[in-house]
Scaffold this active site. Structure first.
Site, PDB file in Angstrom:
ATOM      1  N   LYS A 130      16.347   2.257  11.758  1.00 33.35           N
ATOM      2  CA  LYS A 130      15.156   2.121  10.895  1.00 33.35           C
ATOM      3  C   LYS A 130      14.681   0.690  10.990  1.00 33.35           C
ATOM      4  CE  LYS A 130      12.812   4.740   7.998  1.00 33.35           C
ATOM      5  NZ  LYS A 130      12.699   6.224   7.948  1.00 33.35           N
ATOM      6  N   ASP A 170       6.642   5.601   9.098  1.00 32.25           N
ATOM      7  CA  ASP A 170       7.252   5.832   7.784  1.00 32.25           C
ATOM      8  C   ASP A 170       6.213   5.336   6.782  1.00 32.25           C
ATOM      9  OD1 ASP A 170      10.040   6.655   6.543  1.00 32.25           O
ATOM     10  OD2 ASP A 170       9.444   4.886   5.427  1.00 32.25           O
TER      11      ASP A 170
HETATM   12  P1  NDP Z   1       2.835   7.227   3.343  1.00 30.70           P
HETATM   13  O1  NDP Z   1       2.676   5.781   3.504  1.00 30.70           O
HETATM   14  O2  NDP Z   1       1.949   8.151   4.109  1.00 30.70           O
HETATM   15  O3  NDP Z   1       2.744   7.623   1.815  1.00 30.70           O
HETATM   16  C1  NDP Z   1       3.611   7.063   0.885  1.00 30.70           C
HETATM   17  C2  NDP Z   1       3.256   7.596  -0.486  1.00 30.70           C
HETATM   18  O4  NDP Z   1       4.275   7.226  -1.397  1.00 30.70           O
HETATM   19  C3  NDP Z   1       1.976   7.018  -1.012  1.00 30.70           C
HETATM   20  O5  NDP Z   1       1.380   7.954  -1.866  1.00 30.70           O
HETATM   21  C4  NDP Z   1       2.480   5.803  -1.762  1.00 30.70           C
HETATM   22  O6  NDP Z   1       1.615   5.361  -2.789  1.00 30.70           O
HETATM   23  C5  NDP Z   1       3.746   6.325  -2.366  1.00 30.70           C
HETATM   24  N1  NDP Z   1       4.671   5.208  -2.569  1.00 30.70           N
HETATM   25  C6  NDP Z   1       5.145   4.363  -1.620  1.00 30.70           C
HETATM   26  N2  NDP Z   1       5.944   3.447  -2.171  1.00 30.70           N
HETATM   27  C7  NDP Z   1       5.953   3.727  -3.478  1.00 30.70           C
HETATM   28  C8  NDP Z   1       6.614   3.142  -4.576  1.00 30.70           C
HETATM   29  N3  NDP Z   1       7.403   2.055  -4.418  1.00 30.70           N
HETATM   30  N4  NDP Z   1       6.426   3.711  -5.807  1.00 30.70           N
HETATM   31  C9  NDP Z   1       5.625   4.801  -5.956  1.00 30.70           C
HETATM   32  N5  NDP Z   1       4.965   5.397  -4.954  1.00 30.70           N
HETATM   33  C10 NDP Z   1       5.150   4.862  -3.731  1.00 30.70           C
HETATM   34  O7  NDP Z   1       4.368   7.537   3.694  1.00 30.70           O
HETATM   35  P2  NDP Z   1       5.058   8.906   4.059  1.00 30.70           P
HETATM   36  O8  NDP Z   1       4.389  10.031   3.387  1.00 30.70           O
HETATM   37  O9  NDP Z   1       5.239   8.934   5.527  1.00 30.70           O
HETATM   38  O10 NDP Z   1       6.516   8.690   3.439  1.00 30.70           O
HETATM   39  C11 NDP Z   1       6.871   9.144   2.135  1.00 30.70           C
HETATM   40  C12 NDP Z   1       8.378   9.316   2.053  1.00 30.70           C
HETATM   41  O11 NDP Z   1       8.802  10.270   3.041  1.00 30.70           O
HETATM   42  C13 NDP Z   1       9.215   8.052   2.330  1.00 30.70           C
HETATM   43  O12 NDP Z   1      10.388   8.123   1.550  1.00 30.70           O
HETATM   44  C14 NDP Z   1       9.591   8.205   3.804  1.00 30.70           C
HETATM   45  O13 NDP Z   1      10.741   7.481   4.129  1.00 30.70           O
HETATM   46  C15 NDP Z   1       9.828   9.701   3.860  1.00 30.70           C
HETATM   47  N6  NDP Z   1       9.789  10.320   5.181  1.00 30.70           N
HETATM   48  C16 NDP Z   1       8.698  10.184   5.993  1.00 30.70           C
HETATM   49  C17 NDP Z   1       8.679  10.800   7.222  1.00 30.70           C
HETATM   50  C18 NDP Z   1       7.481  10.765   8.099  1.00 30.70           C
HETATM   51  O14 NDP Z   1       7.498  11.463   9.141  1.00 30.70           O
HETATM   52  N7  NDP Z   1       6.417  10.070   7.768  1.00 30.70           N
HETATM   53  C19 NDP Z   1       9.839  11.546   7.720  1.00 30.70           C
HETATM   54  C20 NDP Z   1      10.901  11.701   6.749  1.00 30.70           C
HETATM   55  C21 NDP Z   1      10.861  11.069   5.549  1.00 30.70           C
HETATM   56  P3  NDP Z   1       0.768   4.001  -2.564  1.00 30.70           P
HETATM   57  O15 NDP Z   1      -0.378   4.412  -1.709  1.00 30.70           O
HETATM   58  O16 NDP Z   1       0.392   3.592  -3.937  1.00 30.70           O
HETATM   59  O17 NDP Z   1       1.703   3.044  -1.895  1.00 30.70           O
HETATM   60  O1  2IT Z   2      12.619   9.080   7.698  1.00 35.23           O
HETATM   61  C1  2IT Z   2      12.288   9.643   8.768  1.00 35.23           C
HETATM   62  O2  2IT Z   2      12.943  10.576   9.233  1.00 35.23           O
HETATM   63  C2  2IT Z   2      11.087   9.160   9.447  1.00 35.23           C
HETATM   64  N1  2IT Z   2      10.411   8.278   8.917  1.00 35.23           N
HETATM   65  C3  2IT Z   2      10.708   9.723  10.776  1.00 35.23           C
HETATM   66  C4  2IT Z   2      11.527   9.084  11.868  1.00 35.23           C
HETATM   67  C5  2IT Z   2      11.112   9.459  13.266  1.00 35.23           C
HETATM   68  O3  2IT Z   2      11.683   8.829  14.168  1.00 35.23           O
HETATM   69  O4  2IT Z   2      10.257  10.332  13.485  1.00 35.23           O
END
Ligand code: NDP
Ligand code: 2IT
Length: 452
Positions: A130, A170
């Site tokens: 990561k 992420d």
């Molecule tokens: P995005 O940046 O697209 O969206 C993040 C969302 O979470 C936004 O709505 C953001 O609000 C909110 N957020 C972020 N930080 C905080 C915080 N400290 N407190 C409250 N709300 C928060 O990210 P993703 O949707 O990609 O990721 C969301 C989660 O999913 C994370 O935990 C990530 O690690 C996990 N994840 C993502 C994957 C991927 O493929 N993208 C794969 C697997 C897991 P704001 O706009 O206000 O920051």
């Molecule tokens: O938390 C996760 O699994 C991700 N942000 C996606 C990682 C990836 O390599 O697609």
């Protein structure tokens, strides 16, 4: 767990805490895994003797670097960047890059540790890593984001590679940022390789990668509900977040006949009792990825919806199922009790470690259907793995085939959790199942290598 195992576990967690001062998220993630692995290892001397868990909980390396960039006013700004390469026993390091002001070494170490187990669960050959930075993309122009991404990659490029370490997106890193980073990697190395995933479809990306995490979390939910003869259709869902994972989880819930009541961001949550339908989800996607606005704007457009500010979270809204899809530790023990008191029957985590340890213990004690992120959000990295395969073969697979792969991989992870998490009475402890199944694969590979 026998008394002596409790003592061993406490000693192990003490050691991890001592060796990682000021890193609470990392200690939390390791503790949650250790709670299950110590019981599993009790009669398996080979894992003890080889100190496998101790070794997985010590990243192969943590790379930290300075990232300088110039803002639109000509000011020089300095951020910190990291790449944590946790473990490559079963494949190249693989995991996202996060840009958020809350990023610390502890956060990235916990994410890389979790990623090691998650990637093993997918059945694909990927190790765990990561990376990220405390850079805050909010309010920055696209040019500023581009300059930051280029500067970040100017250091990162020497540590990654298609067979070495393959980052992806992420929080705060989506298609735009991957484009800027891939462009800089290509420019520096003069190589067009599958060094990043989540790429655009015109330049090596895979169909359904964008949707995969959110869709996969709902497929996992579907698999859990099926064990009780139940389905998503007709269920009310409370979802946190409004980014990539949350909007695609919402979309799949709606497609399967469920009703989505909430979305959120760091400022608060919106509650739409009429249901967040596909046209409303499309509006949110545009708000977040194009206009880069705040979720509070939703209530100006959709009558009957309310916004609760002050950073409030949606867990008090009565629901059948909950999907935390924002960030770590966004659901604590009290929130878990509220959900349980309101009759919530299933929780499928889209985010990484969104439930704190107290919340995890409460969901387990209540014996509800509770899936930890390392199992339920693995769809994203799984399709990243398929993007790597397509890049290596220099072909692009059809959408229908990829959709089927994603369904099969999520069903496979569910089956692995059931294999190691069933207690014989019909209850599945998905946390335990995911931890043991992920651990076993990585541990057995490490045993084969000897002491390295
Ligand atoms: P995005 O940046 O697209 O969206 C993040 C969302 O979470 C936004 O709505 C953001 O609000 C909110 N957020 C972020 N930080 C905080 C915080 N400290 N407190 C409250 N709300 C928060 O990210 P993703 O949707 O990609 O990721 C969301 C989660 O999913 C994370 O935990 C990530 O690690 C996990 N994840 C993502 C994957 C991927 O493929 N993208 C794969 C697997 C897991 P704001 O706009 O206000 O920051
Ligand atoms: O938390 C996760 O699994 C991700 N942000 C996606 C990682 C990836 O390599 O697609």
């Amino acid at each position: 767990m026998a008394n002596s195992e409790h003592v061993d576990l406490a000693r192990f967690v003490d050691g991890v805490t001592r060796r990682n001062p000021g890193q609470p998220e990392f200690v939390q993630a390791v503790t949650e895994v250790a709670e299950d692995i110590f019981g599993f290892m009790a009669d398996k001397v080979k894992y003890h003797e080889a100190q496998i868990l101790r070794r997985i909980a010590e990243p192969d390396r943590v790379i930290s670097f300075r990232v300088c960039w110039e803002d639109d006013k000509g000011n020089i700004r300095v951020q910190r960047g990291w790449r944590v390469q946790n473990n490559n026993a079963i494949g190249p390091y693989k995991g996202g890059i996060r840009f958020h002001p809350s990023v610390t070494e502890s956060v990235l170490k916990f994410l890389a540790f979790e990623q090691t187990f998650k990637n093993a669960l997918t059945g694909l050959p990927m190790g765990g890593g990561k990376g990220g930075s405390n850079f805050n993309p909010k309010g920055k122009s696209s040019n500023e984001v581009m300059r930051f991404c280029q500067s970040f990659m100017t250091e990162l490029y020497r540590h990654i590679g298609a067979d070495v370490d393959v980052p992806a997106g992420d929080i705060g890193v989506g298609g735009r940022e991957i484009g800027y980073m891939f462009g800089q990697y290509k420019r520096i190395t003069n190589q067009f390789t599958g060094v990043l995933t989540g790429k655009g479809l015109e330049w090596g990306g895979s169909l359904i990668r964008t949707e995969a995490t959110g869709y996969g979390a709902v497929y996992f939910l579907q698999n859990m509900l099926m064990t009780k003869g139940n389905a998503v259709a007709g269920k009310t869902a409370v979802i946190s977040g409004s980014g990539n994972v949350a909007t695609h989880a919402a979309e799949k819930i709606v497609q399967l006949g469920g009703k989505v009541l909430t979305l959120s961001d760091s400022e608060g949550f919106i509650h739409d009792p009429a249901g967040i339908t596909q046209d409303k989800i499309d509006w949110v996607k545009e708000l977040k990825t194009v206009r880069r606005g705040r979720i509070s704007e939703y209530v100006k457009h959709f009558k009957g919806a309310t916004f609760t500010g002050g950073g409030a979270r949606p867990w008090g809204v009565v629901c059948d199922v909950a999907l935390p899809c924002a960030t770590q530790n966004e659901l604590d023990g009290r929130d878990a009790e509220t959900l349980l008191a309101n009759g919530c029957m299933a929780v499928s985590e889209g985010a990484n470690m969104p439930t704190d340890l107290d919340g995890v213990h409460r969901f387990k004690a209540a014996r509800i259907l509770y899936a930890p992120g390392k199992a339920s959000n693995a769809g994203g990295v799984a399709v990243s793995g398929l993007e790597m395969s397509q890049n290596s073969a220099r072909i692009s697979w059809k959408e229908a085939d990829l959709q089927q792969h994603l369904l099969d991989i999520m069903a496979g992870i569910h089956a692995s959790c059931a294999e190691y998490g069933s207690d014989g009475t019909g209850y599945i402890d998905y946390v335990k199942g995911a931890n043991i199944a992920g651990f076993k694969k990585v541990a057995d590979a490490m045993l084969a290598y000897g002491v390295v």
